[in-house]
Design a protein around this motif. Structure first.
Motif, short mmCIF file in Angstrom:
data_model
loop_
_atom_site.label_atom_id
_atom_site.label_comp_id
_atom_site.label_asym_id
_atom_site.label_seq_id
_atom_site.Cartn_x
_atom_site.Cartn_y
_atom_site.Cartn_z
N VAL A 1 -24.53 3.41 -28.54
CA VAL A 1 -23.36 2.69 -28.02
C VAL A 1 -22.18 3.66 -28.01
N VAL A 2 -21.59 3.86 -26.83
CA VAL A 2 -20.48 4.80 -26.69
C VAL A 2 -19.19 4.12 -26.22
N GLN A 3 -19.28 2.83 -25.88
CA GLN A 3 -18.11 2.11 -25.40
C GLN A 3 -18.38 0.62 -25.56
N LEU A 4 -17.31 -0.15 -25.67
CA LEU A 4 -17.39 -1.61 -25.67
C LEU A 4 -16.46 -2.14 -24.61
N TYR A 5 -16.94 -3.13 -23.86
CA TYR A 5 -16.12 -3.83 -22.88
C TYR A 5 -15.97 -5.26 -23.37
N GLY A 6 -14.76 -5.77 -23.32
CA GLY A 6 -14.50 -7.15 -23.70
C GLY A 6 -13.87 -7.92 -22.56
N ARG A 7 -14.37 -9.12 -22.31
CA ARG A 7 -13.82 -10.00 -21.28
C ARG A 7 -13.27 -11.23 -21.98
N LYS A 8 -11.94 -11.41 -21.88
CA LYS A 8 -11.29 -12.57 -22.50
C LYS A 8 -11.84 -13.86 -21.92
N LEU A 9 -12.07 -14.83 -22.79
CA LEU A 9 -12.59 -16.12 -22.35
C LEU A 9 -11.51 -17.17 -22.19
N ALA A 10 -10.37 -16.98 -22.81
CA ALA A 10 -9.31 -18.00 -22.75
C ALA A 10 -8.92 -18.28 -21.31
N VAL A 11 -8.80 -19.56 -20.99
CA VAL A 11 -8.40 -19.95 -19.65
C VAL A 11 -6.93 -19.64 -19.42
N LYS A 12 -6.11 -19.95 -20.41
CA LYS A 12 -4.68 -19.73 -20.28
C LYS A 12 -4.27 -18.55 -21.16
N LEU A 13 -3.90 -17.45 -20.50
CA LEU A 13 -3.42 -16.26 -21.19
C LEU A 13 -1.99 -16.00 -20.73
N PRO A 14 -1.19 -15.35 -21.54
CA PRO A 14 0.13 -14.95 -21.07
C PRO A 14 -0.02 -14.09 -19.81
N PRO A 15 0.95 -14.15 -18.91
CA PRO A 15 0.83 -13.42 -17.64
C PRO A 15 0.59 -11.92 -17.81
N ASP A 16 1.10 -11.33 -18.87
CA ASP A 16 0.94 -9.89 -19.05
C ASP A 16 -0.28 -9.53 -19.90
N ALA A 17 -1.06 -10.51 -20.32
CA ALA A 17 -2.23 -10.25 -21.16
C ALA A 17 -3.41 -9.80 -20.30
N PRO A 18 -4.07 -8.70 -20.68
CA PRO A 18 -5.23 -8.25 -19.90
C PRO A 18 -6.45 -9.13 -20.16
N ARG A 19 -7.24 -9.36 -19.11
CA ARG A 19 -8.49 -10.11 -19.23
C ARG A 19 -9.65 -9.17 -19.56
N HIS A 20 -9.48 -7.89 -19.21
CA HIS A 20 -10.53 -6.89 -19.40
C HIS A 20 -10.04 -5.86 -20.41
N LEU A 21 -10.82 -5.60 -21.44
CA LEU A 21 -10.44 -4.64 -22.47
C LEU A 21 -11.58 -3.67 -22.73
N TYR A 22 -11.21 -2.43 -23.01
CA TYR A 22 -12.16 -1.40 -23.43
C TYR A 22 -11.61 -0.75 -24.69
#
Length: 190
Positions: free
Chosen positions: A59-80
């Protein structure tokens, strides 16, 4: 694919920070980016987490996809994790000489995989097609590459640029036709 979910319980699974082992592990997790250096909180909290492997299976990287339906407008949905994008998701299914599908996002690639297209991977966003992708393409020489990037301004532009680069290296490239403003996952859910 060994998907997981980050739910703020990692801290309960490591030794307490009052111990040498706990401090060392927390420091390593912060260096990797699993824990945020400034707060110690889980970087991928609230995300479905995809591990991404290198050619050796590490494992050399992790990708995260936020599940929350309502996120603050500046919050990223995709994280590495911090650092360069490494590894190729689902590389084992990308056969030499075969047709490959390269999506913009891992969720889109997993959607296709779930619908029977096993020869699929992702470029980790419009700017995420990197050296490990190029190395695998050069090594395995797919017969045809289908770009399944989003049908939006950024997706069209990056798919066109990548298609040009791939064609210049002798690869047959096709563009998946999606309804304007949609990605593969949107189409599958419609």
């Amino acid at each position: 694919f060994r998907l997981g979910y980050a739910n703020r319980t990692l801290g309960y699974r490591v030794p307490p920070v009052e111990t040498v082992a706990g401090r060392e592990l927390k420091a390593r997790l912060q260096t990797l980016g699993v824990l945020r250096a400034e707060t110690g909180h889980e970087h991928l909290n609230g995300c479905v987490v995809f591990p991404i492997h290198d050619a050796a299976g590490q494992v050399v990287q992790l990708y995260g996809r936020k599940l929350a339906v309502k996120l603050p407008p500046d919050a990223p949905r995709h994280l590495y994790l911090t650092g360069p994008q490494r590894g190729v998701w689902n590389a084992a299914a990308l056969a030499p000489g075969g047709d490959w599908i390269i999506c913009e996002a891992l969720i889109d690639a997993l959607t296709l995989w779930c619908h029977g297209w096993r020869n699929v991977t992702a470029s980790y966003g419009v700017n995420g097609f990197g050296p490990d992708h190029w190395a695998l393409i050069q090594e395995r020489r797919p017969g045809r590459i289908v770009l399944g990037y989003d049908a939006d301004t950024a997706g069209h532009a990056k798919a066109a640029a990548l298609a040009h680069e791939l064609a210049a290296k002798g690869f047959a490239v096709w563009r998946a036709a999606l309804p304007e403003g949609k990605d593969i996952n949107d189409v599958a859910r419609d």
